[in-house]
Scaffold this motif. Sequence first.
Motif, PDB file in Angstrom:
ATOM      1  N   THR A 122       0.844  -1.195   0.000  1.00 24.27           N
ATOM      2  CA  THR A 122       0.000   0.000   0.000  1.00 24.27           C
ATOM      3  C   THR A 122       0.881   1.248   0.000  1.00 24.27           C
ATOM      4  OG1 THR A 122      -0.140   0.073   2.412  1.00 24.27           O
ATOM      5  CG2 THR A 122      -1.849  -1.172   1.246  1.00 24.27           C
ATOM      6  N   LEU A 123       0.267   2.329  -0.362  1.00 26.06           N
ATOM      7  CA  LEU A 123       0.930   3.631  -0.413  1.00 26.06           C
ATOM      8  C   LEU A 123       0.028   4.619   0.302  1.00 26.06           C
ATOM      9  CD1 LEU A 123       3.311   5.283  -1.683  1.00 26.06           C
ATOM     10  CD2 LEU A 123       1.814   5.693  -3.628  1.00 26.06           C
ATOM     11  N   ARG A 124       0.585   5.368   1.217  1.00 22.22           N
ATOM     12  CA  ARG A 124      -0.217   6.304   2.002  1.00 22.22           C
ATOM     13  C   ARG A 124      -0.111   7.716   1.424  1.00 22.22           C
ATOM     14  NH1 ARG A 124       0.183   5.483   8.132  1.00 22.22           N
ATOM     15  NH2 ARG A 124      -1.172   3.773   7.439  1.00 22.22           N
ATOM     16  N   VAL A 125      -1.260   8.270   1.090  1.00 16.42           N
ATOM     17  CA  VAL A 125      -1.337   9.650   0.604  1.00 16.42           C
ATOM     18  C   VAL A 125      -1.747  10.531   1.779  1.00 16.42           C
ATOM     19  CG1 VAL A 125      -2.403  11.218  -1.058  1.00 16.42           C
ATOM     20  CG2 VAL A 125      -2.004   8.818  -1.676  1.00 16.42           C
ATOM     21  N   VAL A 126      -0.976  11.571   2.043  1.00 19.62           N
ATOM     22  CA  VAL A 126      -1.212  12.456   3.178  1.00 19.62           C
ATOM     23  C   VAL A 126      -1.501  13.857   2.649  1.00 19.62           C
ATOM     24  CG1 VAL A 126      -0.304  13.381   5.333  1.00 19.62           C
ATOM     25  CG2 VAL A 126       0.343  11.076   4.593  1.00 19.62           C
ATOM     26  N   VAL A 127      -2.622  14.401   3.067  1.00 23.78           N
ATOM     27  CA  VAL A 127      -2.991  15.778   2.730  1.00 23.78           C
ATOM     28  C   VAL A 127      -2.850  16.613   3.999  1.00 23.78           C
ATOM     29  CG1 VAL A 127      -4.855  17.316   2.012  1.00 23.78           C
ATOM     30  CG2 VAL A 127      -4.543  15.111   0.876  1.00 23.78           C
ATOM     31  N   SER A 128      -2.019  17.625   3.950  1.00 20.12           N
ATOM     32  CA  SER A 128      -1.807  18.531   5.082  1.00 20.12           C
ATOM     33  C   SER A 128      -2.494  19.852   4.779  1.00 20.12           C
ATOM     34  CB  SER A 128      -0.314  18.750   5.337  1.00 20.12           C
ATOM     35  OG  SER A 128       0.328  17.523   5.641  1.00 20.12           O
ATOM     36  N   ARG A 129      -3.323  20.279   5.699  1.00 21.18           N
ATOM     37  CA  ARG A 129      -4.091  21.522   5.518  1.00 21.18           C
ATOM     38  C   ARG A 129      -3.814  22.450   6.698  1.00 21.18           C
ATOM     39  NH1 ARG A 129     -10.022  20.542   3.787  1.00 21.18           N
ATOM     40  NH2 ARG A 129      -8.879  20.240   1.832  1.00 21.18           N
ATOM     41  N   SER A 130      -3.297  23.625   6.391  1.00 19.83           N
ATOM     42  CA  SER A 130      -2.972  24.599   7.429  1.00 19.83           C
ATOM     43  C   SER A 130      -3.949  25.766   7.362  1.00 19.83           C
ATOM     44  CB  SER A 130      -1.530  25.111   7.251  1.00 19.83           C
ATOM     45  OG  SER A 130      -0.601  24.044   7.354  1.00 19.83           O
ATOM     46  N   ARG A 131      -4.272  26.287   8.526  1.00 19.59           N
ATOM     47  CA  ARG A 131      -5.160  27.432   8.639  1.00 19.59           C
ATOM     48  C   ARG A 131      -4.569  28.417   9.642  1.00 19.59           C
ATOM     49  NH1 ARG A 131      -6.612  25.647   4.629  1.00 19.59           N
ATOM     50  NH2 ARG A 131      -8.707  24.957   3.972  1.00 19.59           N
ATOM     51  N   ALA A 132      -4.769  29.704   9.381  1.00 20.79           N
ATOM     52  CA  ALA A 132      -4.285  30.756  10.269  1.00 20.79           C
ATOM     53  C   ALA A 132      -5.461  31.603  10.735  1.00 20.79           C
ATOM     54  CB  ALA A 132      -3.247  31.629   9.559  1.00 20.79           C
ATOM     55  N   ALA A 133      -5.467  31.951  12.010  1.00 22.69           N
ATOM     56  CA  ALA A 133      -6.525  32.767  12.587  1.00 22.69           C
ATOM     57  C   ALA A 133      -5.957  33.511  13.787  1.00 22.69           C
ATOM     58  CB  ALA A 133      -7.727  31.915  12.998  1.00 22.69           C
ATOM     59  N   VAL A 134      -6.683  34.518  14.237  1.00 20.42           N
ATOM     60  CA  VAL A 134      -6.276  35.308  15.406  1.00 20.42           C
ATOM     61  C   VAL A 134      -7.355  35.131  16.472  1.00 20.42           C
ATOM     62  CG1 VAL A 134      -5.470  37.558  16.206  1.00 20.42           C
ATOM     63  CG2 VAL A 134      -5.223  36.943  13.799  1.00 20.42           C
ATOM     64  N   PRO A 135      -7.266  34.077  17.277  1.00 25.98           N
ATOM     65  CA  PRO A 135      -8.351  33.782  18.224  1.00 25.98           C
ATOM     66  C   PRO A 135      -8.466  34.795  19.349  1.00 25.98           C
ATOM     67  CG  PRO A 135      -6.493  32.310  18.586  1.00 25.98           C
ATOM     68  CD  PRO A 135      -6.188  33.070  17.330  1.00 25.98           C
ATOM     69  N   SER A 136      -7.376  35.493  19.690  1.00 27.04           N
ATOM     70  CA  SER A 136      -7.426  36.426  20.821  1.00 27.04           C
ATOM     71  C   SER A 136      -8.253  37.653  20.525  1.00 27.04           C
ATOM     72  CB  SER A 136      -6.000  36.844  21.212  1.00 27.04           C
ATOM     73  OG  SER A 136      -5.301  37.349  20.088  1.00 27.04           O
ATOM     74  N   CYS A 137      -8.662  37.859  19.277  1.00 20.91           N
ATOM     75  CA  CYS A 137      -9.444  39.044  18.932  1.00 20.91           C
ATOM     76  C   CYS A 137     -10.905  38.894  19.307  1.00 20.91           C
ATOM     77  CB  CYS A 137      -9.334  39.336  17.430  1.00 20.91           C
ATOM     78  SG  CYS A 137      -7.723  40.014  16.978  1.00 20.91           S
ATOM     79  N   THR A 138     -11.301  37.812  19.920  1.00 25.66           N
ATOM     80  CA  THR A 138     -12.682  37.630  20.359  1.00 25.66           C
ATOM     81  C   THR A 138     -12.903  38.161  21.767  1.00 25.66           C
ATOM     82  OG1 THR A 138     -12.146  35.402  21.160  1.00 25.66           O
ATOM     83  CG2 THR A 138     -12.962  35.606  18.898  1.00 25.66           C
ATOM     84  N   ASP A 139     -11.915  38.880  22.302  1.00 23.26           N
ATOM     85  CA  ASP A 139     -12.029  39.436  23.642  1.00 23.26           C
ATOM     86  C   ASP A 139     -13.120  40.503  23.660  1.00 23.26           C
ATOM     87  OD1 ASP A 139     -11.735  40.359  26.158  1.00 23.26           O
ATOM     88  OD2 ASP A 139      -9.610  40.853  26.008  1.00 23.26           O
ATOM     89  N   GLY A 140     -14.158  40.309  24.481  1.00 20.82           N
ATOM     90  CA  GLY A 140     -15.278  41.246  24.507  1.00 20.82           C
ATOM     91  C   GLY A 140     -14.978  42.546  25.213  1.00 20.82           C
ATOM     92  N   ARG A 141     -13.810  42.677  25.858  1.00 27.01           N
ATOM     93  CA  ARG A 141     -13.500  43.900  26.589  1.00 27.01           C
ATOM     94  C   ARG A 141     -12.865  44.964  25.714  1.00 27.01           C
ATOM     95  NH1 ARG A 141      -9.422  41.612  30.808  1.00 27.01           N
ATOM     96  NH2 ARG A 141      -8.590  40.905  28.833  1.00 27.01           N
ATOM     97  N   ARG A 142     -12.574  44.661  24.462  1.00 26.23           N
ATOM     98  CA  ARG A 142     -11.721  45.532  23.670  1.00 26.23           C
ATOM     99  C   ARG A 142     -12.317  46.917  23.429  1.00 26.23           C
ATOM    100  NH1 ARG A 142     -13.684  41.522  20.285  1.00 26.23           N
ATOM    101  NH2 ARG A 142     -14.974  42.180  18.537  1.00 26.23           N
ATOM    102  N   ASN A 143     -13.637  47.036  23.397  1.00 26.81           N
ATOM    103  CA  ASN A 143     -14.248  48.330  23.140  1.00 26.81           C
ATOM    104  C   ASN A 143     -14.636  49.056  24.416  1.00 26.81           C
ATOM    105  OD1 ASN A 143     -14.145  47.953  20.330  1.00 26.81           O
ATOM    106  ND2 ASN A 143     -16.020  46.749  20.377  1.00 26.81           N
ATOM    107  N   LEU A 144     -14.292  48.498  25.583  1.00 23.90           N
ATOM    108  CA  LEU A 144     -14.700  49.091  26.844  1.00 23.90           C
ATOM    109  C   LEU A 144     -13.525  49.632  27.644  1.00 23.90           C
ATOM    110  CD1 LEU A 144     -17.236  46.314  27.944  1.00 23.90           C
ATOM    111  CD2 LEU A 144     -17.735  48.456  26.745  1.00 23.90           C
ATOM    112  N   GLU A 145     -12.332  49.538  27.113  1.00 25.31           N
ATOM    113  CA  GLU A 145     -11.160  49.916  27.892  1.00 25.31           C
ATOM    114  C   GLU A 145     -10.721  51.338  27.560  1.00 25.31           C
ATOM    115  OE1 GLU A 145      -8.012  47.203  27.475  1.00 25.31           O
ATOM    116  OE2 GLU A 145      -9.130  45.475  28.154  1.00 25.31           O
ATOM    117  N   PRO A 146     -10.789  52.253  28.497  1.00 28.43           N
ATOM    118  CA  PRO A 146     -10.219  53.588  28.255  1.00 28.43           C
ATOM    119  C   PRO A 146      -8.704  53.538  28.339  1.00 28.43           C
ATOM    120  CG  PRO A 146     -11.102  53.452  30.469  1.00 28.43           C
ATOM    121  CD  PRO A 146     -11.458  52.148  29.801  1.00 28.43           C
ATOM    122  N   ALA A 147      -8.015  54.364  27.564  1.00 27.29           N
ATOM    123  CA  ALA A 147      -6.550  54.359  27.521  1.00 27.29           C
ATOM    124  C   ALA A 147      -6.011  55.526  28.336  1.00 27.29           C
ATOM    125  CB  ALA A 147      -6.056  54.427  26.081  1.00 27.29           C
ATOM    126  N   PHE A 148      -6.309  55.525  29.634  1.00 29.32           N
ATOM    127  CA  PHE A 148      -5.840  56.596  30.495  1.00 29.32           C
ATOM    128  C   PHE A 148      -4.324  56.573  30.659  1.00 29.32           C
ATOM    129  CE2 PHE A 148     -10.214  56.268  32.612  1.00 29.32           C
ATOM    130  CZ  PHE A 148     -10.744  57.226  31.749  1.00 29.32           C
TER     131      PHE A 148
END
Length: 219
Positions: A122-148
């Motif tokens: 037998t011969l094994r065929v391997v498909v590699s699939r890469s994905r990129a994302a920025v999961p930390s951008c789901t932080d719900g506090r981002r629009n509530l923080e004042p930059a004092f």
Amino acid sequence: MTHRPAIRRPILLAALAAVALPLGGCGAVNRGVESVNQPVVTRTDYAFDVQSGPGGLAPGEAQRLRGWLDALRLGYGDSVTLDDPAGAGSAARADVAAVAAHYGLLLAADAPVTGAPVAPGTLRVVVSRSRAAVPSCTDGRRNLEPAFDYNNTTDYGCAINTNLAAMVANPTDLVRGNAGGSDYDAQWGTRAITTLRAATPTGNGGGSLKGQAESTGSK
């Protein structure tokens, strides 16, 4: 005689302290221009074993392989490799390469480790699939923080890095980079600039719409 300011001052200080406490827990201090929201690259490997022989893939195996690749929606950005520890031969590799070419892909050099042993014949065929994302951008506090304190908010860099993760052709380039090819054709590289410089300026009649005439006067 009571002093009202002496009574109000503790109340005012307590109110200011109540406002300051939530602001103190808004996250890490980031006063630089380096975003903490960086793309995260994940890779998934899919393996498929096909029967092979001295003359190439066994009858019907190419069709079975193509059906599996169709189910994976194989496309640009995926990597197709062969795990062939027993050495199935160049004919079998050529058959798999022909199937991959149907999707516009070439066989990659090194196959990832899949763990399970490859059965003889037998011969094994391997498909590699890469994905990129920025999961930390789901932080719900981002629009509530004042930059004092002149800190960058938690969503700083989310737009640029999320677009970069979505547009990069090969997400693994975000991890190890891409040196590029060694061949460079100067003619093709400067073709756009040469065409722009050789074009007639619009002030001298260049770029005008043909077949359209301007008219003046009342209708």
